[in-house]
Design an enzyme around this catalytic site. Sequence first.
Site: not given
Ligand code: ADP
Ligand code: MG
Length: 411
Positions: A26, A95, A148
């Site tokens: 992001r 992260s 993070d």
């Molecule tokens: P990051 O961890 O890469 O910073 P996010 O916090 O957006 O990103 O988390 C993304 C993760 O959240 C995805 O890899 C997925 O496993 C999980 N996720 C996203 N949407 C859903 C959903 N509807 N149900 C369950 N898990 C989800």
């Molecule tokens: Mg994140």
Amino acid sequence: MNDVGPYASDEKGLFYALDLGGTNFRVLRVLLGGKESRVVKKEYEEVSIPPHLMTESSDALFDYIASALAKFVATEGEGLHASPGRQRELGFTFSFPVRQTSISSGTLIKWTKGFSIDETVGQDVVGELTKAMERVGLDMRVAALVNDTIGTLAGGRYNNPDVVAAVILGTGTNAAYVERAHAIPKWHGLLPKSGDMVINMEWGNFRSSHLPLTEYDHALDAESLNPGEQIFEKMISGMYLGEVVRRVLLKMAEEAAIFGDDIPPKLKIPFILRTPHMSAIHHDTSPDLKVVGTKLKDILEISNTSLKMRRVIVELCDIVATRGARLSAAGIVGILKKLGRDTVKDGEKQKSVVALDGGLYEHYTKFRTCMEGTLGELLGEEVFENIVIELSNDGSGIGAALLAASHSQYL
Ligand code: ADP
Ligand code: MG
């Protein structure tokens, strides 16, 4: 360990953040209005990382990120643009495990969450980003490098001084908390003025003989890009939950022929069943489990499943999600215990707030409910009344912008 300085809240001006977490990254810009108005305005964009860039080369990955950032900077509009003659400043949320060498530098210890680029290990990730920004012609200074968890903790405390810990449940999992500096035997430097330090636990890498692993966990780990590492993360986080379910289903297909005599070929493909799919299956409340049927057909090309079989699959998702959620709760209780906040002292009602960020916690309702239920169960009602779990949406990005502001070259 990190002395993030005072959690000042009087920073002002436009600051950028870049949050590289795993699945997406992001880019954010935040207008800080000082003590009274705090975050006046924020704009962000989410960009997905093409999978080949996760393993190809450092330059290719950082060039991709820097170009996306440059494009975002070019969209600065009315009321949200940098002051003339002032270099733009950025908080970089990165992260992955880092050995932090200063507020704005740190070397990568290892990649996790499906990233694997050997040449980046041991390099200063801020240097890598800065060089890429130069290559794409973007004039921006990285003022702070943050994890993070640290970003979420800083962002959380900016809004609420009762925040004592931050937990990430997204693609991966990790936690950070505020500790009294004198309670850290490993710390030999000067004690910070506040007397507090934050600890990035890297709890995703926790493992213990008291943590029972199944044959599915062992196989998932052995075939992963980082065998032997991030064992706790592999039992809990969004990158892996769907994959654990797939592995159990495959075993049931092989040994109990639950899908007939032939094993559905798609079921053999690692990571084909993602956690969001699993969550959709798990939350299906239709009487004939229609969503389960559709998901099995669309993702695994398995059709004509009986209602009985669909029920078994929902139950399997429940078992895997419940384990992850209960382990996450246990981790949080561990932090509260360490801080002495797992008991009620002489009827004192001291609030402890835990800031939570990450797509898994945000979107997987049954996971979230189970985690919170388990916290209540482990802590007891009286203690749990004073614990607040606060969804801190985009906390890691905002926190990075704040830390960039408090380490600005113009202060
Ligand atoms: P990051 O961890 O890469 O910073 P996010 O916090 O957006 O990103 O988390 C993304 C993760 O959240 C995805 O890899 C997925 O496993 C999980 N996720 C996203 N949407 C859903 C959903 N509807 N149900 C369950 N898990 C989800
Ligand atoms: Mg994140």
